[in-house]
Design a protein around this motif. Structure first.
Motif, mmCIF file in Angstrom:
data_model
loop_
_atom_site.group_PDB
_atom_site.id
_atom_site.type_symbol
_atom_site.label_atom_id
_atom_site.label_comp_id
_atom_site.label_asym_id
_atom_site.label_seq_id
_atom_site.Cartn_x
_atom_site.Cartn_y
_atom_site.Cartn_z
ATOM 1 N N TYR A 29 0.825 -1.211 0.000
ATOM 2 C CA TYR A 29 0.000 0.000 0.000
ATOM 3 C C TYR A 29 0.860 1.262 0.000
ATOM 4 O O TYR A 29 0.649 2.175 -0.821
ATOM 5 N N LEU A 30 1.840 1.325 0.872
ATOM 6 C CA LEU A 30 2.668 2.528 0.979
ATOM 7 C C LEU A 30 3.528 2.735 -0.266
ATOM 8 O O LEU A 30 3.664 3.865 -0.744
ATOM 9 N N ALA A 31 4.090 1.661 -0.785
ATOM 10 C CA ALA A 31 4.883 1.783 -2.007
ATOM 11 C C ALA A 31 4.018 2.262 -3.173
ATOM 12 O O ALA A 31 4.469 3.034 -4.030
ATOM 13 N N GLY A 32 2.766 1.839 -3.190
ATOM 14 C CA GLY A 32 1.854 2.292 -4.236
ATOM 15 C C GLY A 32 1.497 3.758 -4.135
ATOM 16 O O GLY A 32 1.160 4.394 -5.146
ATOM 17 N N LEU A 33 1.567 4.333 -2.932
ATOM 18 C CA LEU A 33 1.298 5.760 -2.760
ATOM 19 C C LEU A 33 2.473 6.634 -3.162
ATOM 20 O O LEU A 33 2.283 7.799 -3.555
ATOM 21 N N ASP A 42 13.489 4.878 6.296
ATOM 22 C CA ASP A 42 12.838 4.270 7.449
ATOM 23 C C ASP A 42 13.456 4.882 8.692
ATOM 24 O O ASP A 42 14.582 4.527 9.082
ATOM 25 N N CYS A 43 12.738 5.787 9.317
ATOM 26 C CA CYS A 43 13.239 6.560 10.440
ATOM 27 C C CYS A 43 12.948 5.841 11.752
ATOM 28 O O CYS A 43 11.848 5.321 11.935
ATOM 29 N N ALA A 44 13.933 5.828 12.670
ATOM 30 C CA ALA A 44 13.819 5.097 13.934
ATOM 31 C C ALA A 44 13.556 3.626 13.648
ATOM 32 O O ALA A 44 12.608 3.022 14.150
ATOM 33 N N ASP A 98 11.154 9.597 -1.493
ATOM 34 C CA ASP A 98 9.801 9.340 -2.007
ATOM 35 C C ASP A 98 8.848 8.890 -0.907
ATOM 36 O O ASP A 98 7.666 9.244 -0.921
ATOM 37 N N LEU A 99 9.352 8.096 0.027
ATOM 38 C CA LEU A 99 8.525 7.578 1.123
ATOM 39 C C LEU A 99 9.328 7.628 2.410
ATOM 40 O O LEU A 99 10.459 7.128 2.469
ATOM 41 N N VAL A 123 10.309 14.532 -1.521
ATOM 42 C CA VAL A 123 10.105 15.137 -2.838
ATOM 43 C C VAL A 123 8.705 15.737 -2.891
ATOM 44 O O VAL A 123 7.844 15.397 -2.067
ATOM 45 N N PRO A 124 8.429 16.636 -3.821
ATOM 46 C CA PRO A 124 7.047 17.100 -3.993
ATOM 47 C C PRO A 124 6.109 15.913 -4.239
ATOM 48 O O PRO A 124 6.379 15.056 -5.076
ATOM 49 N N GLY A 125 5.051 15.852 -3.468
ATOM 50 C CA GLY A 125 4.146 14.719 -3.568
ATOM 51 C C GLY A 125 4.615 13.490 -2.821
ATOM 52 O O GLY A 125 3.980 12.429 -2.905
ATOM 53 N N GLY A 126 5.724 13.622 -2.075
ATOM 54 C CA GLY A 126 6.228 12.500 -1.293
ATOM 55 C C GLY A 126 5.307 12.163 -0.130
ATOM 56 O O GLY A 126 4.471 12.968 0.283
ATOM 57 N N VAL A 127 5.476 10.962 0.405
ATOM 58 C CA VAL A 127 4.549 10.435 1.401
ATOM 59 C C VAL A 127 5.272 10.180 2.718
ATOM 60 O O VAL A 127 6.370 9.600 2.748
ATOM 61 N N LEU A 128 4.635 10.614 3.809
ATOM 62 C CA LEU A 128 5.063 10.279 5.161
ATOM 63 C C LEU A 128 4.016 9.354 5.775
ATOM 64 O O LEU A 128 2.823 9.682 5.766
ATOM 65 N N ALA A 129 4.459 8.224 6.288
ATOM 66 C CA ALA A 129 3.554 7.273 6.943
ATOM 67 C C ALA A 129 4.138 6.889 8.296
ATOM 68 O O ALA A 129 5.278 6.423 8.387
ATOM 69 N N ALA A 130 3.350 7.101 9.338
ATOM 70 C CA ALA A 130 3.742 6.699 10.696
ATOM 71 C C ALA A 130 2.639 5.814 11.253
ATOM 72 O O ALA A 130 1.462 6.133 11.110
ATOM 73 N N TRP A 131 3.023 4.725 11.885
ATOM 74 C CA TRP A 131 1.992 3.838 12.420
ATOM 75 C C TRP A 131 2.358 3.378 13.826
ATOM 76 O O TRP A 131 3.508 3.419 14.253
#
Length: 250
Positions: A29-33, A42-44, A98-99, A123-131
């Motif tokens: 899912y995240l790679a597709g976004l 991958d932070c922390a 990118d992610l 990047v412009p349009g890049g995605v941040l995901a925290a869970w």
């Protein structure tokens, strides 16, 4: 910026052994976004639970953690580079990522500085995901023992940041364009020893030991053995994941 508070280095080896892995669907899912599959950060990263799946989906992966001890217990993955760095000060050029992912760690960050750093490197349009995920569920009897250990035994040793986890990160002001993710759950087949090892990695357990000079785990282990007498029998453990997902402006 507040100093890095190291809550997990003392149990870094156990953390890598006992913390659960994340479902492949999450990374698909995240790679597709992501706007491209060039570079993921991958932070922390901790023991690298998310690093392997991300390295399999991106041409390059940087996995960072402020804890040298955590990084020393990581598993290496092809295409992944590991580095010691604060979440708020990444060794990355502007607008190259990118992610950006943060698994079960955002609540420890300096939010304002980390989100500014995310804006800088994405990047412009890049995605941040925290869970994040809260307490695991197995069955009513075992769940009650886990809840008792969490609240009654080590409850006073949880730091205030844990409240963000309990709230599913809804208490964190998220400055990016919010995306609505599907539901994700982690599942694992665990023996009772695996459960005890996992509970032993809780940060509040470490603070209990340091403050009292005694271990809160033997009592928990005895109670689990009474409720789960066969040490070889595996049961399904599950956790609901809560995601914050956002995109930078174009």
């Amino acid at each position: 910026m507040r100093a890095f508070e190291d809550h997990f280095s003392a149990a870094a080896g156990a953390y890598g052994r006992y913390r659960p892995g994340y479902p492949d669907r999450l990374f698909d899912y995240l790679a597709g976004l992501a706007p491209a599959r060039g570079l993921a950060w991958d932070c922390a990263t901790g023991g690298g639970q998310a690093a392997g799946p991300l390295a399999a989906r991106f041409r390059r992966l940087l996995a960072t953690d402020a804890s040298i001890a955590q990084l020393s217990h990581r598993a290496d993955h092809r295409g992944a580079r590991f580095a010691a760095a604060l979440a708020e000060a990444a060794p990355l050029r502007d607008h190259t990522v990118d992610l950006l992912t943060v698994s079960q760690a955002l609540h420890w960050f300096d939010f304002e500085r980390f989100f500014a750093e995310a804006e800088r490197v994405l990047v412009p349009g890049g995605v941040l995901a925290a869970w994040t995920y809260d307490l695991l569920r197995i069955d009513p009897e075992i769940d009650a023992l886990v809840d008792h250990q969490y609240t009654e035994v080590v409850g006073e040793y949880w730091l205030p940041e844990r409240a963000h986890v309990r709230a599913g990160y809804e208490t964190i002001a998220f400055p990016f364009e919010r995306l609505e993710p599907p539901a994700f759950r982690m599942k694992a087949r665990w023996t009772r020893d695996r459960l005890v090892g996992y509970v032993g990695t809780w940060s509040a357990v470490g603070r209990y030991r340091a403050a009292r000079g005694e271990d809160p785990m033997p009592g928990f282990e005895r109670r689990v053995e009474e409720a789960w007498p066969d040490p070889e029998a595996a049961r399904e453990a599950s956790w609901n994941l809560t995601l914050l997902v956002g995109r930078t402006g174009s």
